[in-house]
Design a protein around this motif. Structure first.
Motif, short mmCIF file in Angstrom:
data_model
loop_
_atom_site.label_atom_id
_atom_site.label_comp_id
_atom_site.label_asym_id
_atom_site.label_seq_id
_atom_site.Cartn_x
_atom_site.Cartn_y
_atom_site.Cartn_z
N THR A 23 1.91 20.29 31.54
CA THR A 23 1.66 21.31 30.45
C THR A 23 2.80 22.57 30.76
OG1 THR A 23 -0.43 21.76 31.13
CG2 THR A 23 -0.29 20.05 29.69
N ARG A 24 3.01 22.89 32.06
CA ARG A 24 3.28 23.61 33.16
C ARG A 24 3.27 25.11 31.82
NH1 ARG A 24 9.94 22.26 31.41
NH2 ARG A 24 9.39 19.93 32.24
N VAL A 25 1.63 25.42 32.55
CA VAL A 25 0.31 26.30 31.69
C VAL A 25 1.07 27.82 32.61
CG1 VAL A 25 -1.10 24.86 30.21
CG2 VAL A 25 -1.25 25.15 32.36
N ASP B 157 -2.25 16.83 36.08
CA ASP B 157 -3.34 17.53 34.11
C ASP B 157 -3.20 16.71 33.59
OD1 ASP B 157 -0.66 17.53 34.17
OD2 ASP B 157 -0.54 19.15 32.49
#
Length: 651
Positions: free
Chosen positions: A137-139, A204
């Motif tokens: 998700t590259r949060v 994740d």
């Protein structure tokens, strides 16, 4: 996250789905079915501890609650590269019909497995790698240990597995998992395509829940194929062999993987054709068989190499013709030599411009034997058979002299030192026929190839596709886990030992009896000898102090590897004579099977070599140099290059 179309579904995380799926996979060949995965080897970090780690814990606790052990047990390793080596050795010992999965955290945990991936793919051994990755998700980039590249936002260190894997997939969403898992199983169970298989699992994604179709977790049997030979290819191969007067068989690893030892024995006994062996093929015929002429190539016997020099037809069975096998394309000296290649992989079957029979080795040999035993049975002349017998007897006498050297050798040794051949001879003579000898790098693989007398089809295990230092101890652990009824002798030099001693701790943890014969010669003995032969005077290959003028040429370092092994929990026996070595081997053999690792520490003289193979290996020498030794070595190299050739004539 849900899967709306599922009629029957179970809600699991991606990691839990992976574990449940792997536990339900089986391989099948010739009607024999076994679990494809014996378990999971791993080291946990932030990338997988809450994903695969949690899933394995849940799997283990559920099995314990049911009163049994887990179908997919977990083994804690000490080094990610080493655990891949353990899985590879286990799979090879099981003829590639069963393996392990390996889980690692992101970043260094993942990239530590790259060497193991290369080794598995080069040797064509199935192993499943599950490296963790940064957030899909590259949060909150960059997270700890994430690789940032300005030109590619989706690139990670796990992309380094792509060229080293026979199958690679990155699971960015739960919906992608089923296809990735099925694709991985296809390659792991394909005798042609197999090698390292990598499924990259972002940390994740491992923890994400999904409604999975229950069909995904049903037991599946993956058939290990035996591709049959085409009748016209067998007939063509037989026609070439019938014209041969001095044929020679090169038996490779494919003989073992297809279980073709009995078929090879029947073939060579019917035709009288002598058999040379590659490293992977050693043991295709057992010691004492009249057609066996031993190792071939750069580390070969003088018997096999003499026959190779005059061979008019070479029958390669399950070999990929490495440079050691062909002595860098110098060992087959007959200008009219032709090749017949039986191999399950078309890629290998066409090498040396050979007449290719793309098929399972066992089935192809059975067909070829029947064709050659037709109305006019083919057999080599008695004179050729007698010549092969004489050559082998001469070599076998040299082996015995190396195993038990006389005063002309022993009187020149410093007190407490043995020769490496003495060590190998003692282990060979005092081990049981079913015991396994293992090695991977240094001078010992070559000496084992030439000298070791194999008495069981699974008794010889030398990793020489990648020749990876450090393979020996984790590899021995894999073999012991594959078959606890056999003792395993891991032959390792001090250089290889220092690369990866940590899996002694894993052997202690698993109460796995492995016998490590640690040969101390104060440096990299093999490369030292090679360096000297190339005019580089053993530079940088010995463990010495630095002198005042800045050179590594002082006294030997006071390294105590016996104390190191003892500190890691192993039982250590220090040896200072031939009699003590024999006693140590006996004591190691007598130690309990659940007593953990035993290390036999012995010092050898690196300047006393085993009998020479009379063959060459192409290692370039500097074309210009100020050193007389280098100039002399280059002139010798230039002369040897004249014998090198391409094998391009059609068969």
């Amino acid at each position: 996250m849900t899967h709306a179309s599922a009629t029957s579904a179970v809600r699991l995380t991606v990691a839990q789905a992976v574990v449940r799926f792997l536990a339900a996979q089986f391989s099948e060949r010739d009607g024999e079915r076994r679990r494809l995965f014996a378990g999971v080897l791993g080291i946990f970090g932030h990338g997988n501890v809450a994903g695969i780690g949690q899933a394995l814990l849940q799997h283990e606790l559920a099995a314990s609650a049911d009163g049994g052990g887990p179908e997919l047990p977990y083994v804690l390793a000490r080094n990610e590269q080493a655990m891949v080596h353990t899985a590879v050795a286990f799979a090879r010992q099981n003829d590639r019909l069963q393996t392990w999965a390996c889980t690692s955290s992101i970043g260094p945990g993942s990239t530590n497995m790259l060497t193991g991936a290369a080794l598995a793919t080069i040797n064509r051994i199935p192993v499943l790698l599950l490296p963790s990755g940064a957030f899909a998700t590259r949060v909150a980039p960059p997270v700890l240990q994430e690789l940032e590249q300005p030109y590619a936002g989706d690139l990670s260190v796990n992309d380094a597995f792509r060229p080293l894997s026979r199958f690679y997939d990155q699971v960015q969403r739960p919906e992608q998992l089923a296809a990735a898992l099925l694709g991985a199983m296809r390659v792991l169970t394909d005798p042609v395509e197999t090698g390292a298989v990598t499924l990259s699992l972002p940390q994740d994604v491992q923890a994400q829940a999904y409604d999975w179709p229950t069909e995904l977790f049903a037991e599946r049997s993956w058939h290990i194929a035996r591709p049959p030979a085409e009748a016209d290819r067998v007939a063509a191969a037989a026609a070439v062999i019938r014209e041969a007067r001095r044929p020679l068989i090169v038996a490779g690893g494919g003989v073992h993987y297809s279980g073709a030892e009995a078929a090879l024995q029947r073939f060579c006994e019917a035709t009288g054709i002598p058999v040379g062996e590659t490293q992977a093929g050693k043991g295709s015929l057992l010691h004492g068989h009249p057609q066996l002429v031993g190792a071939i190539g750069s580390t070969g016997t003088t018997a096999a190499n003499a026959l190779a020099a005059g061979a008019d037809v070479v029958i390669g069975i399950g070999t990929r013709y490495s440079d050691f096998t062909t002595a860098s394309r110098t060992v087959f000296g007959n200008q009219a030599v032709r090749f017949v290649n039986i191999n399950v992989a078309g890629f290998d079957a066409v090498k040396q411009a050979g007449l290719s029979v793309v098929a399972d080795a066992r089935d192809a040999l059975q067909q070829l034997t029947d064709v050659l035993a037709g109305d006019q049975p083919y057999r080599v002349d008695d004179g050729y058979t007698a010549e092969a017998g004489r050559l082998w007897a001469d070599w076998d006498a040299k082996v015995q002299a190396a195993y038990q050297p006389g005063p002309d050798v022993t009187d020149r040794l410093a007190p407490g030192l043995l020769t490496q051949a003495q060590v190998l001879g003692a282990v060979n003579e005092l081990s049981d026929p079913r015991d396994v000898v293992l090695c991977a790098a240094g001078s010992m693989p070559g000496d084992l190839h030439k000298l070791w007398r194999v008495r069981d089809r699974r008794g010889y295990h030398v990793e020489y596709g990648y020749s990876c230092m450090g393979y020996e101890i984790p590899g021995a652990l894999g073999i012991r886990m594959a078959d606890p009824s056999r003792d395993v002798f891991a032959m390792v030099g001090d250089g290889g030992y220092l690369m990866m001693p940590g899996e002694l701790v894993t052997a202690v943890q698993e109460r796995a009896k492995i016998i490590v014969v640690l040969v101390q010669n104060n440096g990299f003995g093999s490369i030292g000898a090679l360096s000297e032969s190339l005019g580089s005077q053993r530079f940088g290959t010995q463990y010495r102090y630095r002198t005042e003028d800045g050179r590594l040429a002082g006294e030997y370092l006071p390294v105590d590897l016996a104390a190191n092994a003892r500190s890691l929990g192993a039982t250590v026996i220090e040896v200072h004579s031939a009699d003590e070595l024999r006693d140590a081997i006996g004591a190691a053999k007598a130690s309990p099977g659940d007593g953990g690792p035993v290390v036999v520490h012995v010092q050898t003289d690196p300047l006393v070599s085993a009998p020479d193979s009379d063959a060459w290996w192409d290692v370039p020498v500097s074309e210009v140099a100020e050193l007389d030794s280098t100039r002399a070595a280059h002139e010798q190299y230039r002369q040897q290059k004249k014998a090198q050739r391409d094998y391009l004539a059609p068969s």
